[in-house]
Scaffold this active site. Sequence first.
Site, PDB file in Angstrom:
ATOM      1  N   SER A  31       0.006 -52.338  10.991  1.00 12.40           N
ATOM      2  CA  SER A  31       0.737 -51.414  11.923  1.00 12.40           C
ATOM      3  C   SER A  31       1.569 -52.278  12.991  1.00 12.40           C
ATOM      4  O   SER A  31       2.468 -51.685  13.988  1.00 12.40           O
ATOM      5  CB  SER A  31       0.038 -50.138  12.457  1.00 12.40           C
ATOM      6  N   LEU A 178       5.402 -45.463   6.235  1.00 11.51           N
ATOM      7  CA  LEU A 178       4.127 -45.589   5.730  1.00 11.51           C
ATOM      8  C   LEU A 178       3.064 -45.139   6.529  1.00 11.51           C
ATOM      9  O   LEU A 178       2.678 -45.642   7.558  1.00 11.51           O
ATOM     10  CB  LEU A 178       3.040 -47.448   4.954  1.00 11.51           C
ATOM     11  N   HIS A 252      -3.524 -49.218   5.803  1.00 17.24           N
ATOM     12  CA  HIS A 252      -3.845 -48.878   7.261  1.00 17.24           C
ATOM     13  C   HIS A 252      -5.296 -49.114   8.131  1.00 17.24           C
ATOM     14  O   HIS A 252      -5.966 -48.488   6.958  1.00 17.24           O
ATOM     15  CB  HIS A 252      -3.674 -47.107   6.861  1.00 17.24           C
ATOM     16  N   GLU A 360       4.534 -26.670  26.840  1.00 22.09           N
ATOM     17  CA  GLU A 360       3.252 -27.157  27.898  1.00 22.09           C
ATOM     18  C   GLU A 360       3.044 -28.746  28.036  1.00 22.09           C
ATOM     19  O   GLU A 360       2.675 -29.507  28.684  1.00 22.09           O
ATOM     20  CB  GLU A 360       2.307 -26.250  28.202  1.00 22.09           C
ATOM     21  N   ASP A 417      -1.156  -6.817  29.857  1.00 28.03           N
ATOM     22  CA  ASP A 417      -0.816  -8.345  29.502  1.00 28.03           C
ATOM     23  C   ASP A 417      -1.350  -8.153  27.989  1.00 28.03           C
ATOM     24  O   ASP A 417      -1.259  -8.849  26.781  1.00 28.03           O
ATOM     25  CB  ASP A 417      -0.239  -9.548  29.981  1.00 28.03           C
ATOM     26  N   GLN A 421      -2.616 -13.359  26.753  1.00 28.33           N
ATOM     27  CA  GLN A 421      -2.328 -14.161  28.030  1.00 28.33           C
ATOM     28  C   GLN A 421      -2.664 -14.321  29.099  1.00 28.33           C
ATOM     29  O   GLN A 421      -2.680 -14.787  30.403  1.00 28.33           O
ATOM     30  CB  GLN A 421      -0.878 -13.053  28.898  1.00 28.33           C
TER      31      GLN A 421
END
Lengths: 620, 620
Positions: A31, A178, A252, A360, A417, A421
């Site tokens: 890599s 790959l 890999h 987020e 709610d 939440q």
Amino acid sequence: MHYHELATLGQQLRVDAVRAADAAGSGHPTSSMSAADIGAVLLAHHLRFDFDHPEHPGNDRLVLSKGHASPLLYAMYKAAGAVQDDELLTFRKLGSRLEGHPTPRLPWVDVATGSLGQGLPVGVGIALAGKRLDDIPYHVYVLSGDSEMAEGSVWEAVEHAAYNHLDNLTLIVDVNRLGQRGPTRHGHHLAAYERRLHAFGWHTIEVDGHDVEAVDRAFAEARSTIRQPTAILAATHKGRGVAAVEDLEGFHGKPVKDAQAAVAELGGSRSLRVDVRGPADATGRKTVPSGDGDPAEPRLPRFDVGDTVATRTAFGHALEALGSARADVVALDAEVGDSTRAEFFAKAHPDRYFECYIAEQQLVAAAVGLQTRGYVPYASTFAAFLTRAYDFVRMAAVSQAGINLVGSHAGVAIGQDGPSQMGLEDLAMFRSVHGSTVLYPCDANQTARLVATMADLKGVRYLRTSRGDMPVLYGPDETFPVGGSKVLRGHGDDDRATIVAAGVTLHEALKAADLLEDHGIPVRVIDLYSVKPVDVDTLTEAARATGCLLTVEDHHPEGGLGDAVAEAFSDGRPAPRMARLAVRDMPASATPEEQLRKAGIDAESIAAAVQLLVESDITP
Amino acid sequence: MHYHELATLGQQLRVDAVRAADAAGSGHPTSSMSAADIGAVLLAHHLRFDFDHPEHPGNDRLVLSKGHASPLLYAMYKAAGAVQDDELLTFRKLGSRLEGHPTPRLPWVDVATGSLGQGLPVGVGIALAGKRLDDIPYHVYVLSGDSEMAEGSVWEAVEHAAYNHLDNLTLIVDVNRLGQRGPTRHGHHLAAYERRLHAFGWHTIEVDGHDVEAVDRAFAEARSTIRQPTAILAATHKGRGVAAVEDLEGFHGKPVKDAQAAVAELGGSRSLRVDVRGPADATGRKTVPSGDGDPAEPRLPRFDVGDTVATRTAFGHALEALGSARADVVALDAEVGDSTRAEFFAKAHPDRYFECYIAEQQLVAAAVGLQTRGYVPYASTFAAFLTRAYDFVRMAAVSQAGINLVGSHAGVAIGQDGPSQMGLEDLAMFRSVHGSTVLYPCDANQTARLVATMADLKGVRYLRTSRGDMPVLYGPDETFPVGGSKVLRGHGDDDRATIVAAGVTLHEALKAADLLEDHGIPVRVIDLYSVKPVDVDTLTEAARATGCLLTVEDHHPEGGLGDAVAEAFSDGRPAPRMARLAVRDMPASATPEEQLRKAGIDAESIAAAVQLLVESDITP
């Protein structure tokens, strides 16, 4: 450097990657080899970096998003003269700075990588600092793999970078076709990436990643592109240069088997040295505003005892005040600033406010990026939705990042709610992060103080705020040391039990204490606003005096207040009797009062639990 | 229905959304009103759904990704005759099925929504089931907001859907231009969304979302599109139809002030009923293969005591065997199947294997989607990377989803790769999920048994596996009930202390017991393979007999084994002396053995800790 020298440098980087992994007996040379020519061109011709002064504000930034290609990065450091060959060969060994994946234990590494798809979002944060705050022409390079383009966080960042016209940001995608277990979705089809990035508003360049001249031109084009971030899509071969592994599956994360032969095939060991160009503005360094001297004392909001104020509102006002006192404080929010009250800061200090929209992961990553430049970020959203960024929080700890995260709308107390939440896992999530601080205030003055205090702590700091109004209990001059607690009720050794609570349940605990006193049962009440670190001494004294502790929390029973108090007695000493009240069932919609009652964490439930605890107090 | 009737139906849905929120005193009517015409057309002309038989396998699926628009969904249920008006007005009240955000407490809701950006990834999972497993021509509709297109998880799903040619999936984006705190990034610029989705390979249709005829044509076009998923990009107005709120900022998540006037402005209350078309294949129902009768007993792999096998490898073999015995078992992995060993299943059962590439949110979401159709999914990746999907795990619990998650490469024991790859927060993360089961085997036979056992549990089930080979301790016929533990060493009341461990530390604990025995200190060793629920009885007996417990875990000190054991003594009974060994520092690269030693969780450290604990055993 001439192009033939650049190509030779690329071979040297490959050789060193192969040697480092061979010495380690593990690692990812293949890599590294795919991106070696890109690394050579970047280091020799484009990166402006003073390796002797990694703190230089004008330095370009290089984020190796494909952190497993660390041998390439370390080989580049060696070529730059920053790392010697003997250190290179300590790769992945006990005590070495050259870890399997890069971390800031190395002075030239800003953030840890290794969880894929995080480099670009963090790079966006650094580029935002450069563009909107520092006004320094450093460039941010993110070297990414092609596999990690499947991570959603990458596309949050792609959107954010284009929307903010971050032309000081260049993404290089090492399209080596790959992944770990086989081919990627798009193989060498560069156009697939080009089409997507272009649609989001990026400037894109397709190149042969082994053609150093083409790569060189691409970097120059990227740096001169204005109003758009640039993506260089480079077609490469994994394991390039060694026939036994080049462009083949199954190699890999493995050292090349016959390393000696591979080195020979790559032209043998070399020791080219690159004189990396220093930053352009070496003389006129800029620093973060508060870099010099102590920051001014903020004029925190002062709330009157007996008034009712939501802790989220106190957070907003305190953050605004902190921003007025300190120019290094910045704020970020995920499109809910009206709910978290980050909007107070936004209105007062729009230049230091970063709207991250509903993303987020980008929110937390931007905070991590901003703190690499010395800023003190406060990133807020609903506590429940910070779960979306847990991997980024975890990696922030590996990055030794100092960030403040603020989760509002904690627990069932939000009311109607419903559970989607409600932050009911956030304390567990943040407690288990290495080196974290977890704060959970119950009133407005306490919140304001903690907001100011957390600015200068180390590591990941978490503040949990509540949606509903709550009575102000403390005067505005009361102080709240981290790792401390407050005994709000107590009658010395007469106390029959101790109630430990924080946030909304602290108020229920006080009401319960009144009810119990009416029944002739004096109790102690501890406000455990510092959930981590926890106040072992005060809990120990309470255990000694009262014999039993009841924790009450608006959180699932695991990982929160109950576990934190239990942990205080995990040093082998005799432990007190302990019991815990927490949210054990899945909530639905109801009023806040109904929710507390239903979860069994309201005053009546607490009083009943204490009575049971006291009645069963038979010394064994 | 004629178009003018559809428009009238749209008004009725608005009226009912306004009325429901007004009765509740909270909720999101304006976000419902923008999508009301879309809802009307979908319900009356395109959705095929037998409301009397929500379990009908041929039913289309509707996932309301913008879960806050629940009043619209409930108004649609009312129009379909599934909900009566009096129930509609229980919206958001204690005990009502009509929660603030939809959950499967309603029989027509497959998955809970309310955390934005989750509807499409889950919808992809359902569509995958329809396409690859069920071979039933149901269609999956996902109604999404425009704000949530900023979530990276949406783009993981966009990529996944196009790559899998999910032409049984239609995404409708309600582009109402306004997020919670203000305008979205792209406003009414439909082309911005169109360009992005098109680049990923979707068929796209831009419409005026209030033109019922155009919306109707778009749905027809979507259903007849082949080889591609379709996105209908609908320009709408938030609060449509009521001038006081239409297309205006500041009215997110609030009931309309003058509800009576609003209802009048919308044409007054109506009671149109829609005869929703039933599924096409009502006669030839298909079910999930194992739906009838008990599943066959799997022929689990059998490992010889004394051999060394990694628990991840045992997981792979066991999953393969489970897949052979049960046609309802499916497996998913995030491009690391060679590491997690999910590839064993992939090779044996390619038709039931889902490669999710490096997109952990999509991985968990697909599992949630698949289980709505009765499949038993096992989704695996590195334990560390499951943190990426924590919000999806949390929401899976709200969805009452039964999913198996398997995290490999737990703890520092992975060795050289370093902290970015080490699962050190996973036990905390999963313990705090409502209704979860957390399993952590130490040997191959135990792993195999637990893999089979977890298939039939409820809720979120987590299995933690290890990278390295470990000795097989248990015979292949040993059983491991959930909530149980194994006492592997013990001398009755002579034991001076109890060591509680699991996974890799269990083997260290056994070695420590040998060392201690050499020093004349007999100890008990408990294999706590079931971290949640935890074996209170065995721990209690150990506490009684030995007086002190030492937990040892390859995990941060918070939220894991130590907290789980402490929790076992949180019912008000006298607690034993407890101490814990865990990973307290940030690890770097080193061999597995060096890592355990450095973290202080190896045999020698355990023995030393027990000695200290025993020596300090002075009855107070």
